[in-house]
Design an enzyme around this catalytic site. Sequence first.
Site, PDB file in Angstrom:
ATOM      1  N   LYS A   1      86.778 -24.347  97.162  1.00  0.00           N
ATOM      2  CA  LYS A   1      86.780 -25.804  97.339  1.00  0.00           C
ATOM      3  C   LYS A   1      87.185 -26.501  96.044  1.00  0.00           C
ATOM      4  O   LYS A   1      88.027 -27.391  96.037  1.00  0.00           O
ATOM      5  CB  LYS A   1      85.389 -26.280  97.794  1.00  0.00           C
ATOM      6  CG  LYS A   1      85.086 -25.893  99.244  1.00  0.00           C
ATOM      7  CD  LYS A   1      83.624 -26.086  99.635  1.00  0.00           C
ATOM      8  CE  LYS A   1      83.392 -25.508 101.029  1.00  0.00           C
ATOM      9  NZ  LYS A   1      82.002 -25.570 101.479  1.00  0.00           N
TER      10      LYS A   1
ATOM     11  N   GLN B   1      76.158 -27.102  99.507  1.00  0.00           N
ATOM     12  CA  GLN B   1      76.560 -25.804 100.069  1.00  0.00           C
ATOM     13  C   GLN B   1      75.357 -25.131 100.731  1.00  0.00           C
ATOM     14  O   GLN B   1      74.322 -24.956 100.115  1.00  0.00           O
ATOM     15  CB  GLN B   1      77.152 -24.921  98.952  1.00  0.00           C
ATOM     16  CG  GLN B   1      77.701 -23.604  99.450  1.00  0.00           C
ATOM     17  CD  GLN B   1      78.912 -23.779 100.383  1.00  0.00           C
ATOM     18  OE1 GLN B   1      79.794 -24.576 100.131  1.00  0.00           O
ATOM     19  NE2 GLN B   1      78.933 -23.035 101.474  1.00  0.00           N
TER      20      GLN B   1
ATOM     21  N   ASP C   1      80.870 -33.792 104.630  1.00  0.00           N
ATOM     22  CA  ASP C   1      80.760 -32.749 105.661  1.00  0.00           C
ATOM     23  C   ASP C   1      80.569 -33.362 107.046  1.00  0.00           C
ATOM     24  O   ASP C   1      80.695 -32.668 108.054  1.00  0.00           O
ATOM     25  CB  ASP C   1      79.549 -31.839 105.358  1.00  0.00           C
ATOM     26  CG  ASP C   1      79.954 -30.606 104.572  1.00  0.00           C
ATOM     27  OD1 ASP C   1      81.111 -30.172 104.717  1.00  0.00           O
ATOM     28  OD2 ASP C   1      79.112 -30.085 103.828  1.00  0.00           O
TER      29      ASP C   1
END
Length: 318
Positions: free
Chosen positions: A53, A97, A120
Site C-alpha cells: 500500500k 490494518q 476502507d
Amino acid sequence: MALVLDGVRVREAIKGECRPRIARLIERIGRPPGLAVILAGSNPASQVYVGSKTRTAAELGIYSETLTPPESVTTDELLAMVAALNARTEIDGILIQLPLPAQVDAARVLMAVDPAKDVDGFHPLNVGLLSTGRPGPRPCTPAGIIRMLKHYEIPMAGRRAVVVGRSDIVGKPMAMLLLAENATVTIAHSRTADLAGVCREADLLVAAIGRAAMVTKEFIQPGATVVDVGMNRITSAEEAARVFGQDPARMAQFEAKGSALVGDVDPRAMAEVAGAYTPVPGGVGPLTIAMLMVNTIESCERAASQTNWPQMNTDKHG
Ligand code: NAP
C-alpha cells in the site's frame, strides 16, 4: 475461449486516472493527499500488505506514513492514535490494518476513525451511505470489481448476480454495489441450500468465500462471468494436484515454491465453462490497493472543497 479479466491492466488504468487528480490537488492546496496506516504488531501478511500500500502511494506521489505500535498495544492507545490522526488536516485517509492484536477492541477502534477519513469504507456511517445509495467511500475490493466489470463492459443491469460470501468487507458491499448497478442480486453463504444450483443461475458469479477452489464446474452457468475474490495459500501437494492437476506450469511453480495462491474457484472450471473470469493471481488482487488510492484522493478532494460525504447531494438518481 473465455475472456480473462486482467486486474493488472485495470489497476494501471486506475493509477493513470489518479495521477492528474493528485497533480490538481497539489496545485490547488499545495500538498498531496495523505494516507496514514496503523499497523499494530508483527503479522507478516499484514506487513506485506501495508508495504504494498505504501509503495503504491509513494509511486503515485501520495504522502503516506505507517504507525507501528507493538503487539501489546491497548485499545486506549490505539484510540489515542486514531484521535490524533483524525485531527491532522494533512491526513485524508486512515487505514487500520486488520487483524488487530487479540486484546484490542477492533470494532471500537474502527468506529473511532472519522468517517470522512475512512478510506476502507468500513465505518457504519459509510455502510449506511452505501446501502441507501448515497455517495461515500466504498470498500476497496468490491469497488475495484465494479470498476473492472465496467472496464471490460460486462453488463450488470438486469443480470442475475450471485455473491457467495456475506462478510462486511467483501460479500455485503459487493451485493450492494451490484444492486446499485441494477443487477438482480442473491447473497449466498455457508447455510445456503443447494449452493451449486443457486450459483448456476448466475450470469455474474462472485466468489468471496476463503475456501481453495471450492467452486467447481457444477456451480457455473456456461458463459457466465466469474469473479474470484478468494486468496488462499495452499501448501499441500495433494491439494495442489487437485487444483492444478492438468496444468504442468502451475504444478512446477508450486513445487519450486512449496506453496501457491489459489482462488475460491477451480481455475480449470472457470477457464472451461465461464465466458469471462478473473484469474488468481492477477485478477481482483491488484485492484484493491488501487481503489484505496482512489478513496484517499477522493477524501482529499472533499476536504479541499470542504464537503463531507453526508452533506453532499443525496439524490441517488441524480
Ligand atoms: P470471511 O469474512 O471469512 O467470509 C467468508 C464468507 O464465505 C462468509 O460469509 C461465509 O459464510 C462464506 N462461506 C464460508 N464457507 C462457505 C461454504 N462452504 N459455502 C458457502 N459459503 C461459505 O472472508 P472475506 O474477508 O469476505 O474474504 C473472502 C475471501 O476473499 C478470502 O479468501 C480472502 O482472502 C479474499 N479477499 C481477497 C481480497 C483481494 O484483494 N483480492 C480482499 C479481501 C478478501 P457464513 O457467513 O455463513 O459463515
